[in-house]
Design an enzyme around this catalytic site. Structure first.
Site, PDB file in Angstrom:
ATOM      1  N   HIS A  49       0.824  -1.201   0.000  1.00 50.47           N
ATOM      2  CA  HIS A  49       0.000   0.000   0.000  1.00 50.47           C
ATOM      3  C   HIS A  49       0.866   1.262   0.000  1.00 50.47           C
ATOM      4  O   HIS A  49       0.526   2.254  -0.644  1.00 50.47           O
ATOM      5  CB  HIS A  49      -0.956  -0.011   1.195  1.00 50.47           C
ATOM      6  N   ALA A  92      -0.623  -1.384   6.534  1.00 46.10           N
ATOM      7  CA  ALA A  92       0.097  -0.143   6.817  1.00 46.10           C
ATOM      8  C   ALA A  92      -0.817   0.980   7.284  1.00 46.10           C
ATOM      9  O   ALA A  92      -0.467   1.734   8.193  1.00 46.10           O
ATOM     10  CB  ALA A  92       0.867   0.307   5.567  1.00 46.10           C
TER      11      ALA A  92
END
Length: 121
Positions: A49, A92
């Site tokens: 990500h 994340a």
């Protein structure tokens, strides 16, 4: 070339077709904090990500805009069935508010069925 105005920044930019990670990011004009919007980006070429976030940072003029990741997940995009599923979360950034992503994607992909789920990774 990096975007220099808010209108130059697309609301949605997705790879297609396939399954890939996506993130939702708030873009704010540094000279006018009331001028902000949420964007959705999803790229199969990005393994993490944060890689998507790095690409977004290269697409805008960082002197003019502040970027804040709001969360992420995955997108399954099927052009043949005209179907898009937004689901899961980002390790994340946590889960995005998929309802907001759905709304933006529906505008960018008229005629597609867009569904959401917070299940899965």
């Amino acid at each position: 070339m990096a975007a220099k105005t808010m209108s130059e920044i697309k609301d949605v930019d997705l790879d297609k077709p396939g399954v890939f990670k996506y993130i939702q990011v708030q873009v704010t004009d540094k000279s006018d904090a009331s001028n902000a919007k949420i964007i959705v980006r999803g790229y199969e070429r990005c393994h993490y990500h944060c890689d998507i976030f790095d690409e977004i940072a290269e697409q805008v003029d960082k002197k003019l805009f502040k970027l804040k990741p709001l969360g992420g997940g995955r997108i399954k995009l099927d052009d043949k069935k005209k179907d898009i599923c937004v689901y899961g979360y980002s390790q994340a950034y946590g889960p995005a508010k998929h309802e907001d992503s759905k709304e933006l994607i529906e505008k960018a992909y008229p005629g597609y069925s867009v569904s959401i789920s917070y299940d899965g990774y």
